[in-house]
Enzyme design. Structure first.
Site, PDB file in Angstrom:
ATOM      1  N   LYS A  48       0.830  -1.211   0.000  1.00 60.93           N
ATOM      2  CA  LYS A  48       0.000   0.000   0.000  1.00 60.93           C
ATOM      3  C   LYS A  48       0.870   1.270   0.000  1.00 60.93           C
ATOM      4  O   LYS A  48       2.080   1.195   0.140  1.00 60.93           O
ATOM      5  CB  LYS A  48      -0.957  -0.036   1.193  1.00 60.93           C
ATOM      6  CG  LYS A  48      -1.899  -1.265   1.179  1.00 60.93           C
ATOM      7  CD  LYS A  48      -3.010  -1.160   0.139  1.00 60.93           C
ATOM      8  CE  LYS A  48      -3.630  -2.474  -0.273  1.00 60.93           C
ATOM      9  NZ  LYS A  48      -4.466  -3.140   0.697  1.00 60.93           N
TER      10      LYS A  48
HETATM   11  C1  LIG Z   1      -5.526  -4.279   0.973  1.00 57.66           C
HETATM   12  C2  LIG Z   1      -6.980  -4.020   1.036  1.00 57.66           C
HETATM   13  C3  LIG Z   1      -7.739  -4.289   2.181  1.00 57.66           C
HETATM   14  C4  LIG Z   1      -7.180  -5.048   3.354  1.00 57.66           C
HETATM   15  O1  LIG Z   1      -6.106  -4.446   3.964  1.00 57.66           O
HETATM   16  P1  LIG Z   1      -5.307  -5.270   5.099  1.00 57.66           P
HETATM   17  O2  LIG Z   1      -4.572  -4.173   5.832  1.00 57.66           O
HETATM   18  O3  LIG Z   1      -4.401  -6.213   4.394  1.00 57.66           O
HETATM   19  O4  LIG Z   1      -6.298  -5.940   5.960  1.00 57.66           O
HETATM   20  C5  LIG Z   1      -9.045  -3.911   2.203  1.00 57.66           C
HETATM   21  N1  LIG Z   1      -9.632  -3.328   1.137  1.00 57.66           N
HETATM   22  C6  LIG Z   1      -8.947  -3.079   0.006  1.00 57.66           C
HETATM   23  C7  LIG Z   1      -9.646  -2.400  -1.131  1.00 57.66           C
HETATM   24  C8  LIG Z   1      -7.609  -3.432  -0.092  1.00 57.66           C
HETATM   25  O5  LIG Z   1      -6.942  -3.235  -1.236  1.00 57.66           O
END
Ligand SMILES: *Cc1c(COP(=O)(O)O)cnc(C)c1O
Length: 405
Positions: free
Chosen positions: A197
């Site tokens: 991210k």
């Molecule tokens: C990565 C992601 C999540 C989950 O994030 P985590 O921190 O891994 O739980 C939720 N929604 C979207 C759209 C994502 O891309």
């Protein structure tokens, strides 16, 4: 004020390979992590409090509560609404499975909303249809897909919900703005610090909220429901007594992650600028190719795309097709991905969600065409050019050979 640090641009002369994702942990974050390791206090503590305060200031939110993941953030945010078990919750069909698991973990019923195949997000019409198909939802999760800011107020109206019943999934949207406001200033917003991210820590999440009572509830819920200063009991001079006055979960963030987060956050604005430059470079190069549809850009004044993903679409007929292009890029060691495999295409989840009788044609159409290209601040201009050249070669070859695979 946060200090803005420009990211180093790694220029590779060979151009390839170009991995799909890259996780940079800056040297200051590694040093901060080492300090925490030496301190003897590893779990939720002073660094978490400081990271929450830095993060809240960064997005201009009233409260920020650090948690273990965005999935946990969405679950706790939904639980804080106190809905009856099995209540219907609208969610985009084009989202990550974790966001739908979060609705199920909260004991609620996901209702899939179709998307506009060009924006990848629900529209006023698809939201209204899904809302009426489930007899009126109790809540809605709004995804700012790819970092393109969704119009939360418009979607809430279409769903017949107050803004208080909307949970924003901003896993892609650290750095997005809508109506001149940073995503994060909404009623309840969930962020991810997963390794790929925009603010990577490996793992972690954050809830921001403008609702004081909700902030308090989530702050206790993330750590067993214990009184919110219970973590202090083992600090020098701390007292052992605490209460559990509400239901609790194990979803706290560690000081190790938080210390890294504070250091990474100082790089975020520079990283965001680089993402935006790279997206423009892709646009310039790929806009010339027939059959390639560039990603949607927000046009409303005061809107800003966070460019978590750069996702093109490959038109069938005019190109060899998405899968053939992805394979040709993989042959050159250029990584790509698909965001997302729609929820109703995942075998177990498809049986755990509500799908309206008309199906989800927008999500299906997009799924056959969409392809995410490498995009991270450390990507060089030469690497972007290498990706574009590879796509161009693949498209030209298919035109000259008449390939229709
Ligand atoms: C990565 C992601 C999540 C989950 O994030 P985590 O921190 O891994 O739980 C939720 N929604 C979207 C759209 C994502 O891309």
């Amino acid at each position: 004020m946060t200090t803005i640090v420009s990211p180093p641009v790694i220029t590779r002369t060979d151009g390839v390979p170009v991995p799909f994702a890259h996780c940079e942990i800056v040297v200051e974050a590694r040093e901060a992590a080492a300090k925490v390791l030496q301190s003897g206090w590893l779990t939720t503590g002073p660094e978490v409090l400081a990271f929450e305060s830095d993060f809240a200031a960064h997005v201009n939110a009233s409260h920020a509560i650090a948690v273990s993941s965005c999935t946990a953030a969405i679950e706790l945010a939904l639980r804080s609404l106190g809905l009856p078990p099995g209540a219907p919750v609208l969610t985009s069909a084009n989202t990550f499975c974790g966001a739908v698991h979060a609705i199920l973990h909260a004991g609620l019923r996901p209702v899939l909303v179709d998307v506009d195949h060009l924006t990848g997000m629900p529209t006023e019409a698809t939201t209204r249809d899904a809302a009426s198909s489930c007899g009126g939802p109790a809540a809605m999760v709004v995804t700012h897909w790819a970092g393109d800011p969704a119009d939360v107020a418009m979607l809430a109206r279409a769903a017949g919900l107050p803004l208080d019943s909307v949970v924003e999934d901003a896993a892609h949207a650290i750095g997005s703005q809508h109506g001149g406001l940073a995503v994060g200033q909404g009623t309840t917003v969930c962020f991810s610090f997963y390794a790929t991210k925009n603010l990577p820590l490996g793992e972690g999440g954050m809830v921001t909220t403008s609702n004081d009572a909700r902030a308090d509830w989530i702050r206790r819920a993330r750590l067993h429901g214990m009184s919110s200063d219970a973590w202090r009991r083992y600090l020098p001079g701390g007292r052992w007594r605490y209460d559990v006055a509400q239901e609790g979960f194990k979803a706290n963030m560690t000081d190790l992650q938080a210390a890294m987060g504070r250091a990474q956050l100082r790089y975020l604005d520079g990283w965001q600028r680089r993402r935006s430059e790279l997206a423009s470079r892709y646009d310039e190069r790929l806009g010339l190719l027939e059959g390639v549809v560039l990603p949607h850009r927000p046009s409303a004044p005061g809107s800003k795309h966070a460019w978590h993903l750069y996702a093109i679409q490959l038109l069938p007929g005019a190109t060899p097709g998405r899968d053939a292009v992805a394979d040709a890029l993989a042959d050159r060691c250029i990584g790509t991905s698909v965001h997302f495999i729609p929820i109703h295409h995942l075998s177990w989840l498809s049986t755990s969600v509500d799908i309206s009788p008309g199906g989800l044609p927008g999500a299906d159409r997009m799924f056959s065409r969409v392809l995410s290209l490498p995009l991270y601040p450390q990507l060089s201009d030469q690497q972007v050019d290498a990706v574009c050249d590879a796509i161009s070669t693949c498209l030209t070859r298919s035109t000259t050979t008449g390939s229709t695979q």
